[in-house]
Design a protein around this motif. Structure first.
Motif, PDB file in Angstrom:
ATOM      1  N   MET A 112     -10.782   5.197   6.468  1.00  0.00           N
ATOM      2  CA  MET A 112     -11.018   4.564   7.766  1.00  0.00           C
ATOM      3  C   MET A 112     -10.493   5.467   8.876  1.00  0.00           C
ATOM      4  SD  MET A 112     -12.228   2.029   9.505  1.00  0.00           S
ATOM      5  CE  MET A 112     -12.284   0.461   8.631  1.00  0.00           C
ATOM      6  N   SER A 134     -17.862   0.413  12.997  1.00  0.00           N
ATOM      7  CA  SER A 134     -17.682  -1.023  13.189  1.00  0.00           C
ATOM      8  C   SER A 134     -17.459  -1.694  11.838  1.00  0.00           C
ATOM      9  CB  SER A 134     -18.900  -1.636  13.892  1.00  0.00           C
ATOM     10  OG  SER A 134     -20.079  -1.428  13.122  1.00  0.00           O
ATOM     11  N   GLN A 135     -16.926  -2.920  11.894  1.00  0.00           N
ATOM     12  CA  GLN A 135     -16.693  -3.684  10.674  1.00  0.00           C
ATOM     13  C   GLN A 135     -17.487  -4.987  10.729  1.00  0.00           C
ATOM     14  OE1 GLN A 135     -12.603  -4.037   9.207  1.00  0.00           O
ATOM     15  NE2 GLN A 135     -11.966  -2.491  10.686  1.00  0.00           N
ATOM     16  N   ASP A 138     -16.672  -7.624   4.996  1.00  0.00           N
ATOM     17  CA  ASP A 138     -15.946  -6.704   4.121  1.00  0.00           C
ATOM     18  C   ASP A 138     -16.617  -5.341   4.042  1.00  0.00           C
ATOM     19  OD1 ASP A 138     -18.180  -7.558   2.817  1.00  0.00           O
ATOM     20  OD2 ASP A 138     -17.200  -7.951   0.878  1.00  0.00           O
ATOM     21  N   GLN A 139     -17.413  -5.026   5.066  1.00  0.00           N
ATOM     22  CA  GLN A 139     -18.107  -3.746   5.095  1.00  0.00           C
ATOM     23  C   GLN A 139     -17.746  -2.967   6.357  1.00  0.00           C
ATOM     24  OE1 GLN A 139     -22.309  -4.527   4.720  1.00  0.00           O
ATOM     25  NE2 GLN A 139     -22.162  -5.044   2.537  1.00  0.00           N
ATOM     26  N   VAL A 140     -17.783  -1.628   6.240  1.00  0.00           N
ATOM     27  CA  VAL A 140     -17.576  -0.742   7.383  1.00  0.00           C
ATOM     28  C   VAL A 140     -18.870   0.038   7.599  1.00  0.00           C
ATOM     29  CG1 VAL A 140     -16.277   1.212   8.304  1.00  0.00           C
ATOM     30  CG2 VAL A 140     -15.103  -0.552   6.966  1.00  0.00           C
ATOM     31  N   LYS A 214     -15.107  -1.992   2.624  1.00  0.00           N
ATOM     32  CA  LYS A 214     -13.865  -1.855   3.376  1.00  0.00           C
ATOM     33  C   LYS A 214     -12.691  -1.525   2.460  1.00  0.00           C
ATOM     34  CE  LYS A 214     -10.886  -4.353   6.638  1.00  0.00           C
ATOM     35  NZ  LYS A 214     -10.682  -5.641   7.355  1.00  0.00           N
ATOM     36  N   THR A 218      -9.811   1.593   3.149  1.00  0.00           N
ATOM     37  CA  THR A 218      -8.416   1.303   3.509  1.00  0.00           C
ATOM     38  C   THR A 218      -7.424   1.770   2.443  1.00  0.00           C
ATOM     39  OG1 THR A 218      -8.707  -0.931   2.608  1.00  0.00           O
ATOM     40  CG2 THR A 218      -8.989  -0.660   4.988  1.00  0.00           C
TER      41      THR A 218
END
Length: 349
Positions: A112, A134-135, A138-140, A214, A218
């Motif tokens: 990230m 953007s988020q 539970d996805q980026v 995500k 992280t």
């Protein structure tokens, strides 16, 4: 020669227009040359034919217009007869070709952080696209908006490079959830893209897009080095202030970073360093939808989070690096920015 295409008025105009186009860092061509050589083609011959110097400096201020890169890629595809030449180039792009941004990306704490750095600093490498992160649940989503029309190979090479690099610094089995590409699918099919990305790939989409889980982005990276990332972030900002001379936000941010440790970072001092009056500086910032105090707070917050992730830096040292007179003032400001005290922020997993 007299009467040649190069001497026509229309061509002179097109050359002037090309010089004003968005540019890409010159060291990127090293990867293209290596891809040509690996394909059994003399890269020197192709570069000479396209009019690109063979000994481009690695200085990020050495730039090539987008149209020059498109001509080069067109020649490469023709001479190799390889519709997937951009994917071949992706194998030869190294983080060092991105200068300070490459080192900063490699030292990122998480993927990230990696994506956020791309979002902030990508224009050091290329001005042909803008990146936004953007988020959604539970996805980026990492989106690429093209500033101008690009060659398909440019998109292929950069997407391929990003995924290969993320695997290198995270884990080899890492893959995006989905890949959207602006380019049309080659007539020969999309199998090489799915083989590389190990994910569904959609072509002829409105935006370039990489979708990630995500949880992957992280995860703390084994090569995380906040100190090294911070040093290179500052180098990037310095280069951007030279590259974007008309970008007042970059210029102000650079001066804020420079003046903060002295404890004397005022709007008047920054304006003077940028050779303008405080009133003119205020006007330029307002035209960009911000003001000096907002930039000061944003820069302090970003630096504070970076410094606090460096375990060797005591809070007292960070306090003075950010231009605060004492730790209580810093603590109050940090709580306002993040909702946490510096100690609690540092104690987070």
């Amino acid at each position: 020669m007299s009467g040649s295409k190069m001497d026509t008025p229309g061509t002179e105009v097109s050359l002037r227009e090309e010089a004003l186009q968005p540019t890409t860092i010159g060291s990127y061509t090293v990867a293209i040359a290596r891809a040509l050589d690996a394909s059994g083609v003399d890269s020197k011959r192709i570069f000479t034919a396209v009019g690109i110097p063979l000994d481009l400096s690695t200085d990020p201020m050495t730039r090539l217009p987008a149209a020059t890169m498109t001509r080069l890629y067109r020649a490469c595809v023709d001479v190799t007869n390889n519709p997937y030449f951009g994917l071949t180039v992706a194998k030869h792009i190294h983080l060092t070709h991105l200068h300070a941004l490459g080192y900063s990306l490699a030292a990122s704490g998480t993927l990230m952080d990696f994506c956020r750095r791309l979002e902030r600093y990508f224009r050091l490498v290329s001005q042909v696209a803008r990146i936004s992160v953007s988020q959604v649940d539970d996805q980026v989503l990492v989106r690429f908006d093209h500033v101008i029309e690009l060659s398909s190979e440019t998109e292929d090479a950069f997407f391929g490079f990003l995924i290969r690099t993320m695997r290198l610094i995270y884990k080899q089995e890492f893959s995006p959830l989905r890949v959207d590409m602006r380019r049309p699918m080659p007539h020969e099919g999309g199998e090489p893209y799915e083989a590389l990305f190990r994910a569904p790939v959609r072509f002829k989409q409105e935006h370039g897009l990489l979708v990630f889980a995500k949880t992957d982005l992280t995860h703390v990276l084994s090569g995380s080095c906040p100190e090294l990332a911070q040093v290179n972030d500052n180098i990037i900002i310095s280069y951007l202030s030279r590259l974007d001379k008309s970008d007042v936000i970059t210029g102000v941010t650079q001066k804020i970073i420079e003046f903060l440790p002295d404890g004397d970072c005022t709007r008047d001092k920054v304006a003077s360093a940028l050779h303008m009056s405080p009133t003119k500086l205020q006007l330029k910032l307002s035209q960009r939808g911000t003001n000096f105090q907002q930039l000061l707070d944003d820069t302090r917050k970003e630096l504070a989070c970076s410094y606090l992730s460096q375990a060797s830096r005591p809070v007292t040292e960070i306090t003075f690096l950010l231009g605060f007179s004492d730790t209580s003032n810093f603590t109050r400001a940090f709580k306002r920015w993040t909702g946490l005290s510096p100690t609690d922020f540092r104690a987070q997993p």
